[in-house]
Design a protein around this motif. Structure first.
Motif, PDB file in Angstrom:
ATOM      1  N   ARG A 130       0.858  -1.188   0.000  1.00  0.00           N
ATOM      2  CA  ARG A 130       0.000   0.000   0.000  1.00  0.00           C
ATOM      3  C   ARG A 130       0.893   1.236   0.000  1.00  0.00           C
ATOM      4  O   ARG A 130       1.827   1.337   0.792  1.00  0.00           O
ATOM      5  CB  ARG A 130      -0.896  -0.038   1.235  1.00  0.00           C
ATOM      6  CG  ARG A 130      -1.993   0.979   1.171  1.00  0.00           C
ATOM      7  CD  ARG A 130      -3.075   0.704   2.190  1.00  0.00           C
ATOM      8  NE  ARG A 130      -3.755  -0.532   1.844  1.00  0.00           N
ATOM      9  CZ  ARG A 130      -4.180  -1.411   2.719  1.00  0.00           C
ATOM     10  NH1 ARG A 130      -4.018  -1.221   3.995  1.00  0.00           N
ATOM     11  NH2 ARG A 130      -4.786  -2.511   2.333  1.00  0.00           N
ATOM     12  N   GLU A 131       0.585   2.177  -0.878  1.00  0.00           N
ATOM     13  CA  GLU A 131       1.435   3.353  -1.047  1.00  0.00           C
ATOM     14  C   GLU A 131       0.781   4.621  -0.517  1.00  0.00           C
ATOM     15  O   GLU A 131       1.113   5.713  -0.950  1.00  0.00           O
ATOM     16  CB  GLU A 131       1.782   3.517  -2.524  1.00  0.00           C
ATOM     17  CG  GLU A 131       2.585   2.354  -3.064  1.00  0.00           C
ATOM     18  CD  GLU A 131       2.873   2.490  -4.545  1.00  0.00           C
ATOM     19  OE1 GLU A 131       2.617   3.557  -5.122  1.00  0.00           O
ATOM     20  OE2 GLU A 131       3.355   1.508  -5.125  1.00  0.00           O
ATOM     21  N   THR A 141      -3.257   4.947   5.317  1.00  0.00           N
ATOM     22  CA  THR A 141      -4.660   4.535   5.451  1.00  0.00           C
ATOM     23  C   THR A 141      -5.405   5.427   6.432  1.00  0.00           C
ATOM     24  O   THR A 141      -6.530   5.849   6.162  1.00  0.00           O
ATOM     25  CB  THR A 141      -4.747   3.062   5.900  1.00  0.00           C
ATOM     26  OG1 THR A 141      -4.010   2.271   4.980  1.00  0.00           O
ATOM     27  CG2 THR A 141      -6.173   2.585   5.932  1.00  0.00           C
ATOM     28  N   ILE A 189      -5.968   8.757  -4.415  1.00  0.00           N
ATOM     29  CA  ILE A 189      -5.623   7.348  -4.618  1.00  0.00           C
ATOM     30  C   ILE A 189      -6.439   6.797  -5.780  1.00  0.00           C
ATOM     31  O   ILE A 189      -7.461   7.362  -6.161  1.00  0.00           O
ATOM     32  CB  ILE A 189      -5.877   6.491  -3.350  1.00  0.00           C
ATOM     33  CG1 ILE A 189      -7.368   6.474  -2.972  1.00  0.00           C
ATOM     34  CG2 ILE A 189      -5.020   6.979  -2.190  1.00  0.00           C
ATOM     35  CD1 ILE A 189      -7.714   5.531  -1.830  1.00  0.00           C
ATOM     36  N   SER A 226      -6.834   0.939  -5.363  1.00  0.00           N
ATOM     37  CA  SER A 226      -6.279   1.086  -4.019  1.00  0.00           C
ATOM     38  C   SER A 226      -7.388   1.237  -2.984  1.00  0.00           C
ATOM     39  O   SER A 226      -7.303   0.670  -1.885  1.00  0.00           O
ATOM     40  CB  SER A 226      -5.353   2.301  -3.949  1.00  0.00           C
ATOM     41  OG  SER A 226      -4.227   2.108  -4.772  1.00  0.00           O
TER      42      SER A 226
END
Length: 192
Positions: free
Chosen positions: A5-6, A9, A39, A43
């Motif tokens: 995950r870039e 969150t 995003i 994603s």
């Protein structure tokens, strides 16, 4: 090989919370969310499942941050009436911001409960926590002789939560603290 995950969150959930709070669930599209969060759609789906999952995450974030902070402030105030007044007035002030966006939990109750039972659970948990915190403040105030024991603390706390819910709905119609604040004083007369 799975991609990592870039994006942050928690920051995404916080930003989504603000968007849902301002626009509502129905008026917020997945496209709006991906643009606002910066995003991609893939994603969003990988992290939250779907729009509903992100909405529930936003409600949980609201519960554990803003709603929890309001309850902590309630419990930290020494004078029960002052604490309850501050809680009610602060919730109204937050609700009228941004042209009457209301309360995210009350908005969710009005907009999403029939469609999503998990939203009902999250909102009910927030309501229960508020009611229990108020009941404890009232119980201690009665023990200290600050207020008369005219009503059962749990019943009075349930009344105050119900009053606040109505006040927060009214704040969407009349987003004016000066018009709504006098109603808090009337509700406080039930406290004694």
């Amino acid at each position: 090989m799975a991609r990592t995950r870039e994006f942050d969150t928690e920051a995404a959930v916080s930003r989504a919370m603000e968007l849902f709070w301002t626009r509502g669930y129905e008026a917020t599209s997945v496209r709006d969310l991906t643009k606002h969060l910066g995003i991609g759609q893939g994603s969003l789906y990988a992290a939250f499942g779907d729009k509903d999952g992100l909405y529930r995450a936003a409600l949980e974030y609201y519960r554990t941050t803003l709603a929890a902070a309001a309850l902590r402030r309630l419990e930290e105030e020494a004078d029960a009436r002052a604490a309850i007044r501050a809680l009610l007035v602060e919730r109204v002030r937050v609700a009228v911001e941004q042209d009457g966006r209301g309360c995210l939990a009350v908005n969710a109750a009005c907009e999403r409960l029939p469609e999503d039972p998990s939203v009902r659970r999250i909102v009910r948990d927030m309501q229960d926590a508020g009611r229990e915190a108020l009941a404890e403040v009232l119980r201690v105030a009665v023990e200290r002789g600050e207020i008369a024991e005219r009503h059962d603390p749990h019943t009075l706390a349930a009344f105050l939560v119900t009053f606040l819910n109505g006040l927060l709905v009214s704040s969407k119609i009349t987003p004016d603290v000066r018009a709504l604040e006098p109603l808090v004083e009337i509700a406080l007369s039930a406290v004694g």
